[in-house]
Design an enzyme around this catalytic site. Structure first.
Site, PDB file in Angstrom:
ATOM      1  N   LEU A  40       0.858  -1.243  -0.034  1.00  0.00           N
ATOM      2  CA  LEU A  40       0.124  -0.055  -0.018  1.00  0.00           C
ATOM      3  C   LEU A  40       0.721   1.287  -0.056  1.00  0.00           C
ATOM      4  O   LEU A  40       0.387   2.255  -0.600  1.00  0.00           O
ATOM      5  CB  LEU A  40      -0.825   0.116   1.245  1.00  0.00           C
ATOM      6  CG  LEU A  40      -2.114  -1.274   1.216  1.00  0.00           C
ATOM      7  CD1 LEU A  40      -2.568  -1.048   2.536  1.00  0.00           C
ATOM      8  CD2 LEU A  40      -2.812  -0.915   0.023  1.00  0.00           C
ATOM      9  N   GLY A  41       2.103   1.152   0.707  1.00  0.00           N
ATOM     10  CA  GLY A  41       2.753   2.374   0.748  1.00  0.00           C
ATOM     11  C   GLY A  41       4.155   2.165   1.439  1.00  0.00           C
ATOM     12  O   GLY A  41       4.507   1.330   1.922  1.00  0.00           O
ATOM     13  N   GLY A  43       7.322   4.550   3.762  1.00  0.00           N
ATOM     14  CA  GLY A  43       7.625   5.821   4.544  1.00  0.00           C
ATOM     15  C   GLY A  43       9.013   5.628   5.004  1.00  0.00           C
ATOM     16  O   GLY A  43       9.695   4.546   4.767  1.00  0.00           O
ATOM     17  N   GLY A  44       9.245   6.624   5.881  1.00  0.00           N
ATOM     18  CA  GLY A  44      10.681   6.463   6.302  1.00  0.00           C
ATOM     19  C   GLY A  44      11.026   5.402   7.224  1.00  0.00           C
ATOM     20  O   GLY A  44      12.175   4.905   7.226  1.00  0.00           O
ATOM     21  N   PHE A  45      10.159   4.826   7.777  1.00  0.00           N
ATOM     22  CA  PHE A  45      10.308   3.741   9.123  1.00  0.00           C
ATOM     23  C   PHE A  45       9.726   2.497   8.543  1.00  0.00           C
ATOM     24  O   PHE A  45       9.870   1.642   9.221  1.00  0.00           O
ATOM     25  CB  PHE A  45       9.859   4.368  10.184  1.00  0.00           C
ATOM     26  CG  PHE A  45      10.878   5.477  10.907  1.00  0.00           C
ATOM     27  CD1 PHE A  45      11.792   5.072  11.505  1.00  0.00           C
ATOM     28  CD2 PHE A  45      10.130   6.803  10.479  1.00  0.00           C
ATOM     29  CE1 PHE A  45      12.647   6.263  11.985  1.00  0.00           C
ATOM     30  CE2 PHE A  45      10.896   7.801  11.051  1.00  0.00           C
ATOM     31  CZ  PHE A  45      12.049   7.652  11.708  1.00  0.00           C
ATOM     32  N   GLY A  46       9.073   2.470   7.511  1.00  0.00           N
ATOM     33  CA  GLY A  46       8.326   1.221   7.213  1.00  0.00           C
ATOM     34  C   GLY A  46       7.446   1.140   5.980  1.00  0.00           C
ATOM     35  O   GLY A  46       7.317   2.050   5.318  1.00  0.00           O
ATOM     36  N   THR A  48       3.785  -0.731   4.411  1.00  0.00           N
ATOM     37  CA  THR A  48       2.322  -1.114   4.627  1.00  0.00           C
ATOM     38  C   THR A  48       1.969  -1.786   3.557  1.00  0.00           C
ATOM     39  O   THR A  48       1.883  -1.876   2.336  1.00  0.00           O
ATOM     40  CB  THR A  48       1.471   0.165   5.122  1.00  0.00           C
ATOM     41  OG1 THR A  48       1.271   0.951   3.713  1.00  0.00           O
ATOM     42  CG2 THR A  48       1.709   0.714   6.270  1.00  0.00           C
ATOM     43  N   LYS A  63       2.012  -3.585   8.828  1.00  0.00           N
ATOM     44  CA  LYS A  63       3.032  -2.621   8.832  1.00  0.00           C
ATOM     45  C   LYS A  63       4.459  -3.254   9.303  1.00  0.00           C
ATOM     46  O   LYS A  63       4.504  -3.714  10.122  1.00  0.00           O
ATOM     47  CB  LYS A  63       2.550  -1.430   9.769  1.00  0.00           C
ATOM     48  CG  LYS A  63       3.505  -0.157   9.635  1.00  0.00           C
ATOM     49  CD  LYS A  63       3.131   1.017  10.451  1.00  0.00           C
ATOM     50  CE  LYS A  63       4.082   2.253  10.150  1.00  0.00           C
ATOM     51  NZ  LYS A  63       3.580   3.248  10.840  1.00  0.00           N
ATOM     52  N   ASP A 158       1.729  13.625  13.267  1.00  0.00           N
ATOM     53  CA  ASP A 158       1.906  13.430  11.704  1.00  0.00           C
ATOM     54  C   ASP A 158       0.514  13.539  11.193  1.00  0.00           C
ATOM     55  O   ASP A 158       0.338  12.499  10.280  1.00  0.00           O
ATOM     56  CB  ASP A 158       2.678  12.284  11.597  1.00  0.00           C
ATOM     57  CG  ASP A 158       3.142  12.131   9.951  1.00  0.00           C
ATOM     58  OD1 ASP A 158       3.211  13.280   9.545  1.00  0.00           O
ATOM     59  OD2 ASP A 158       3.600  11.034   9.700  1.00  0.00           O
TER      60      ASP A 158
END
Length: 610
Positions: A40-41, A43-46, A48, A63, A158
């Site tokens: 799904l996506g 980010g900087g830390f993980g 999904t 996640k 966030d």
């Protein structure tokens, strides 16, 4: 398709039923239970993933932690903290529930409830800027969520379009990976700067996030959704001010919404709204009243867990102590004071009873037509009776003397209710209007209009801040009895005969013509449950004072007892041979009184007091 969770896999897409990745040979199932379907996506830390829980075949979200070199422990710590936050906050219907948190192959994983819908970043790209009505809806929907998380001492840190999902008519707040606990003793202590730069409040950039930092981010999110412009472009650093109105084109934003948005995005925290509640109040004071009922105003007050409740009584613990012939033509209304019971009948009479013994203590003819409703004053010495003869009468019960007669001249009266403070008398008539009288002076305070059918039932909230009305027009409306303003309406789809607000102010309950009980969230108006246990109309309802048990009477001649929290039917009380027309619990919850069209009054007693 099954997606490989190995971050180093060059071709992570695999056939749906595969167990081992065809490229890297890594196992495809997480904990042999969760099957990743697609990414799904990231980010900087993980990352999904949309996944399938093979245990129950429900969709969920996985996640996965992704650590930068040298930051493995920091990343894992963030995931553990996010799991703690979600366990704490997942009780809210607009925050995904945490289903599992686990470690496998040196990665941490969170498994969360899947919330169907597109995030607002995707919606903006597809549909363009949002109109004012949708921005208002977003604020109405999400500010109470911020109020909720801030009361739990959590700062999200966030909030941005990508972390808000529209699921049906609700907005869901996701990704608590950046969330932190507030420290009330050191609110300005410097911490780690985290968040998304475009939406981050100035104090958060300096590592000093506060509750108002989330309000700033939500405000900037709204400006971006209104204009489809980067927040960086909406702020003129030379002028040191927001210029978002310059990017609206031919559209306009109302003055009151503009004021709220400007306050949300103030650079100085002292000029910003101090709390989510204050922002709600500025946007809609009536919604603020509902929110205050639900969780209170002060965001710094920690929510205390409820004391453990007594186990709910089962149907076996309720026995019919005695059956009395109350009104031969039919009982229409029941009211109870600690030791006094008052009943009304089709013949227009009022009968008095002694609760502990069931002994009749008086009778008088009160009206020229059926008594449709009765309400007792706080001391129980006086009662108000409404009738189809278009009169509302106040009676002194010990002397059985009429003290006052209100002539409505607006059609027959179907429902009456006295506010908890004893100051306001609400009267519902067959002509679809609700009259509000000052109980002490007898002066008409106002008329509530909005229903299109006869008013069949009225109920005040425990604090008296809300009046609920149910009508044959199949609508339930919530009113502010102080101002006469409509707060909300919910569609019941069929005529409503009984309405209740639970003692804790969480739920609205309606019973009606379609043989069901419907339960709504009082604050959001969302329908939570439809109970279909009765075989005919639901004509009356009552709730124990502790809010645990809901009783419902029906045209199927039965009374259902239901554990209100779980909706579980505890049992059915039988013995009436006519439609159940009235139900009332005693103040201590030990007695339940029921009346029917056959004219019989039954005294039910719980075994706990036997």
């Amino acid at each position: 398709m099954t997606y490989c969770l190995n971050p180093a896999c060059s071709q992570p897409e695999n056939p749906l039923q595969a167990q081992i990745c065809l490229t890297c040979r890594a196992p495809l199932l997480l904990q042999e239970r969760y099957r990743p379907l697609k990414r799904l996506g990231k980010g900087g830390f993980g990352r999904t993933f949309l996944a399938l829980d093979l245990a129950n075949h429900n969709r969920c979200v996985i996640k996965q932690s992704l650590a930068l070199p040298g930051q493995t422990e920091l990343t894992h710590q963030r995931f553990r903290q996010e799991a703690e936050r979600l366990q704490q906050l997942g009780q809210h219907q607009q925050i995904p529930k945490l289903l599992a948190h686990l470690e496998e192959n040196q990665h941490y994983y969170l498994v969360q409830e899947f919330m169907a819908g597109a995030n607002l970043a995707e919606a903006l790209a597809q549909s363009g800027p949002l109109p004012e009505s949708q921005i208002r809806h977003l604020l109405h929907n999400l500010l109470p969520v911020l109020h909720f998380i801030h009361r739990h001492q959590v700062i999200h840190r966030d909030i941005k379009p990508a972390n808000i999902i529209r699921s049906g008519q609700q907005y869901v707040l996701v990704d608590f990976g950046a969330a932190c606990l507030a420290d009330p003793s050191h609110p300005q202590q410097t911490g780690t700067m985290i968040g998304t730069a475009e939406y981050t409040a100035p104090e958060q950039v300096r590592g000093k996030a506060v509750f108002a930092s989330d309000l700033y981010s939500l405000g900037v999110t709204c400006l971006h959704l209104l204009t489809q412009m980067s927040p960086f472009d909406l702020y003129d650093s030379g002028e040191d001010r927001w210029v978002w109105r310059d990017y609206l084109g031919s559209r306009t934003v109302s003055e009151d919404l503009g004021y709220v948005l400007d306050r949300l995005v103030e650079n100085a925290t002292k000029r910003r709204f101090a709390s989510a509640y204050d922002a709600i109040f500025a946007l809609n004071p009536l919604q603020a009243k509902l929110v205050q009922l639900a969780v209170g105003r002060d965001p710094d007050v920690e929510v205390q867990p409820s004391a453990p409740a007594l186990p709910p009584p089962t149907s076996r613990s309720w026995v019919c102590r005695q059956t009395l012939l109350g009104h031969p033509q039919g009982i229409t209304a029941i009211a109870i004071h600690p030791e006094r019971v008052v009943t009304g009948g089709v013949e227009g009479g009022i009968r008095l009873w002694h609760l502990p013994t069931g002994q009749e203590t008086g009778y008088f003819l009160a009206h020229q037509a059926a008594v449709t409703s009765i309400a007792l004053t706080r001391r129980g010495e006086c009662c108000v009776s409404g009738s189809l003869d278009q009169t509302l009468k106040l009676w002194h019960l010990p002397s059985q003397q009429e003290l006052h007669c209100f002539q409505t001249e607006q059609g027959g009266i179907r429902a009456v209710a006295v506010s908890p403070d004893g100051q306001t008398l609400a009267v519902g008539s067959t002509n679809s209007q609700i009259l509000l009288w000052d109980f002490e002076t007898g002066v008409l305070k106002g008329t509530l209009k909005g229903h299109s059918g006869p008013i069949r039932c009225l109920a005040f909230s425990r604090g008296g801040e809300i009046l609920a009305s149910g009508s044959e027009d199949a609508m339930i409306r919530l009113w502010d009895p102080e101002t006469g303003t409509k707060l909300r309406e919910v569609a019941a789809f069929y005529p409503i005969f009984s309405v209740q607000i639970t003692p804790d102010g969480q739920w609205l309950i309606g019973g009606g013509y379609d043989s069901t009980l419907k339960i709504w969230d009082l604050i959001s108006g969302k329908m939570l449950s439809i109970c279909t246990d009765h075989a005919n109309w639901v004509t009356s309802t009552a709730i124990t004072p502790d809010g645990q048990i809901l009783a419902s009477g029906s045209d199927d001649y039965t009374i259902k007892l239901r554990h209100l929290k779980t909706r579980q039917v505890l049992g059915s009380l039988t013995g009436h041979h006519g439609r159940i027309t009235a139900l009332q619990f005693s103040a201590d919850g030990h007695y339940l009184l029921s009346g029917c069209t056959e004219g019989f009054l039954k005294f039910w007693q719980t075994g706990r007091s036997l």
